[in-house]
Scaffold this active site. Structure first.
Site, PDB file in Angstrom:
ATOM      1  N   LYS A   1       0.860  -1.177   0.000  1.00 51.79           N
ATOM      2  CA  LYS A   1       0.000   0.000   0.000  1.00 51.79           C
ATOM      3  C   LYS A   1       0.894   1.224   0.000  1.00 51.79           C
ATOM      4  CE  LYS A   1      -0.754   2.499   2.982  1.00 51.79           C
ATOM      5  NZ  LYS A   1      -0.104   3.759   3.530  1.00 51.79           N
TER       6      LYS A   1
ATOM      7  N   THR B   1       6.009   5.850   4.517  1.00 49.17           N
ATOM      8  CA  THR B   1       4.683   5.429   4.980  1.00 49.17           C
ATOM      9  C   THR B   1       4.171   4.189   4.253  1.00 49.17           C
ATOM     10  OG1 THR B   1       3.592   6.879   3.389  1.00 49.17           O
ATOM     11  CG2 THR B   1       4.054   7.786   5.555  1.00 49.17           C
TER      12      THR B   1
END
Length: 585
Positions: free
Chosen positions: A230, A241
């Site tokens: 992701k 992230t």
């Protein structure tokens, strides 16, 4: 790829590169991701059908997901949010696992737990992943919260290795605390959904701002390898992230697997960029000192801006030029700069840095227009390491006043334009701070001063010429003569006139000081507060505490006038046509 977004192909190809790098590292498969592997899709459904066709899990793994609603404690009352919980479970504890994490030292709690698990060298049997909240800067025990979720997963799955055999991962909002209770209650639902067929449910459940799931599969040495990731932005540097999980049923020793994974990540994920934005866990640190230093400890401190001229209460370089230090992503390390940067530049500079767009785009609608003296965006200068000519400004306004009426209250007028500084000192400019004063006890002849290279070889020490620049403007080249030794006004009258014209442009926009008649700031000795206090401090007023248009002063202020630093003042409601106070004490 769907025509309205490049995200699927871009992410799938990078994931393919990582997977083929991983298997290729051990020579159990050949070839790498190339442009020949690029595919396009006419619709989202066609893209997801292609993913489903290659989402088969390797043998020995199960995946289950569950979603639930909760009320974030940090959000507005009544706010409801949705979180997905994902379990990736191996049939038995495995010693053959590896991990790489962001290199940011200021990382989230799940990364801390993951690093500890990897260093401990124990077996791994499950991964528990949540979206919506990243468990970064939660204001609580983030590590404890991650461990609690791992314990809930271990209990629900009856893992023999307990919580230490579970790896946590979180992604989402920064600054919120994990809803540990609700997550623990949702774990059994995710466990009930465990299945051995497809990785696709996990690829969908871990998404945050991603528009599409990312997944890729390859054959390897009689087995298979499948991965999902992701991340739709902020993936610099070194994944930041981003989350990615890669599963294989090919037996590889742990040490070799770790080496392979690190090499594969360096050749793929750690090379990629989507929007040039970095993780919000990255830090920009800036430090700027006060406006100059007192001379000879005359304010109870030993700070000093020597060999620059003047002290804190002057418009000389020693009272206005300060040291600043900035460190963060995108800023070259080790650079030293003498470029112009004004305190007002921090607002537009930091806004531009954080938003990645012109800072004026962030000005709220209806706000008064920003003027020439309100600061400039100097982020390009910082990114250039302060290289000569990189500053967005060629001028610095130090002080200017709207006419002679305010002259008794000012330090004077001063402006820098290019290399030249125009200065005239005011009546409150303390004469004892006009010269060059090293810190008490410091031998200036045995000390090397960085800025001294921009002054004469023989540094001056002591008082300056009495009254210099008090009546007539002086002119200094503060690039070549940073210590303001040599007044050039008589030699360069045209430059004096040019800088005066620029100064008058600012004078025309100056606003009179908001001060009641008869009220002047006063300096009082700090010894009044106790025998152990040294130096002086300032009080705002030695005159009447009720300015025109105000009718009531707090009684404590009346009784202790001249002693309080702050006085509560109420307006009569008729102070002005608008009902606003025109001045306050």
């Amino acid at each position: 790829q769907p025509s309205h977004s490049p995200t699927p192909t871009k992410m799938v190809l990078w994931l393919a590169s990582a997977l083929t790098s991983l298997v290729g590292t051990r020579r159990i498969a050949t070839g790498r991701a190339t442009t020949a592997q690029m595919r396009s899709f006419s619709s989202t459904s066609e893209y997801e059908q292609a993913l489903a066709a290659e989402a088969t899990l390797p043998s020995g793994f199960q995946v289950g997901t569950a979603g639930f609603r909760f009320s974030p404690a940090e959000a507005a009352e009544g706010t409801r949010a949705t979180m997905n919980l994902t379990l990736i479970v191996a049939d038995a504890p495995s010693s053959s696992w590896a991990a790489v994490f962001t290199k940011n030292a200021f990382c989230g709690a799940p990364v801390t737990v993951g690093r500890n698990r990897l260093a401990a060298g124990g077996d791994l049997q499950a991964i528990v992943v949540n979206n919506k909240i990243s468990n970064v800067c939660s204001g609580s025990d983030g590590v404890g919260d991650s461990e609690a979720v791992c314990a809930a997963a271990a209990d629900a799955l009856s893992l023999p290795g307990g919580a230490s055999s579970v790896l946590p991962a979180s992604t989402g909002v920064i600054g919120w605390r994990l809803p540990v209770g609700e997550m623990a209650e949702a774990v059994p639902a995710a466990a009930a959904e465990l299945q051995r067929e497809s990785m696709l449910p996990a690829a969908r459940a871990i998404m945050t701002t991603d528009r599409y799931p990312k997944l890729r599969r390859a054959s390897a040495a009689g087995g298979s390898i499948v991965g999902t990731a992701k991340g739709a932005g902020m993936i610099e540097p070194d994944m930041a992230t981003m989350l990615s999980f890669v599963l294989t049923d090919v037996a590889v020793p742990r040490a070799e697997l770790q080496r392979m994974l690190a090499a594969a990540a360096d050749a793929s994920f750690n090379c990629m960029s989507i929007d040039a934005d970095q993780s919000t866990s990255d830090s920009l640190v800036l430090f700027s000192s006060d406006n100059g230093g007192p001379t000879n400890g005359n304010e109870g401190t030993w700070s000093s801006n020597f060999p620059l001229r003047g002290g804190k209460n002057t418009l000389w370089e020693g009272g206005t030029r300060v040291v600043g230090a900035v460190r963060g992503p995108g800023i070259p390390r080790g650079a030293v700069s003498y470029e112009k940067f004004h305190a007002t530049d921090w607002l537009p500079t930091l806004v531009a840095m954080a938003s990645g767009r012109p800072w004026t785009a962030s000005i709220p609608p209806g706000e008064a227009p920003y003027l020439e003296g309100d600061g400039v965006d100097n982020w390009p200068m910082l990114r250039a390491g302060g290289a000569p000519g990189s500053s967005a400004r060629d001028w610095l306004l130090y002080e200017v006043h709207p006419g002679d009426r305010w002259a008794p209250h000012s330090h004077g007028d001063a402006l820098v334009l290019g290399d030249l500084k125009l200065i005239r000192t005011g009546k409150v400019n303390p004469a004892e701070e006009d010269g060059w004063h090293p810190p008490p006890g410091e031998d200036s002849t045995a000390t090397r001063y960085a800025v001294g290279e921009r002054c004469d070889r023989s540094l001056r020490v002591g008082a300056a010429e009495a009254g210099q620049c008090a009546e007539e403007y002086c002119l200094f080249n503060v690039t070549a003569d940073a210590c303001e030794y040599h007044d050039l006004a008589a030699e360069r009258p045209a430059d004096v006139a040019r800088l005066l014209r620029r100064l008058d442009r600012f004078r025309a926009t100056a606003v009179p000081v908001v001060r009641p008649e008869g009220c002047e700031p006063v300096r009082v000795p700090n010894s009044r507060w106790g025998a152990g206090f040294r130096g002086v401090s300032w009080q705002p007023c030695d005159g009447p505490m009720t300015p025109p248009g105000l009718t009531e002063v707090a009684s404590a202020g009346r009784e202790r006038r001249g002693e309080d630093l702050f006085v509560l003042v109420r307006g009569s409601g008729a102070a002005s046509q608008s009902g606003r106070l025109e001045s306050v004490a």
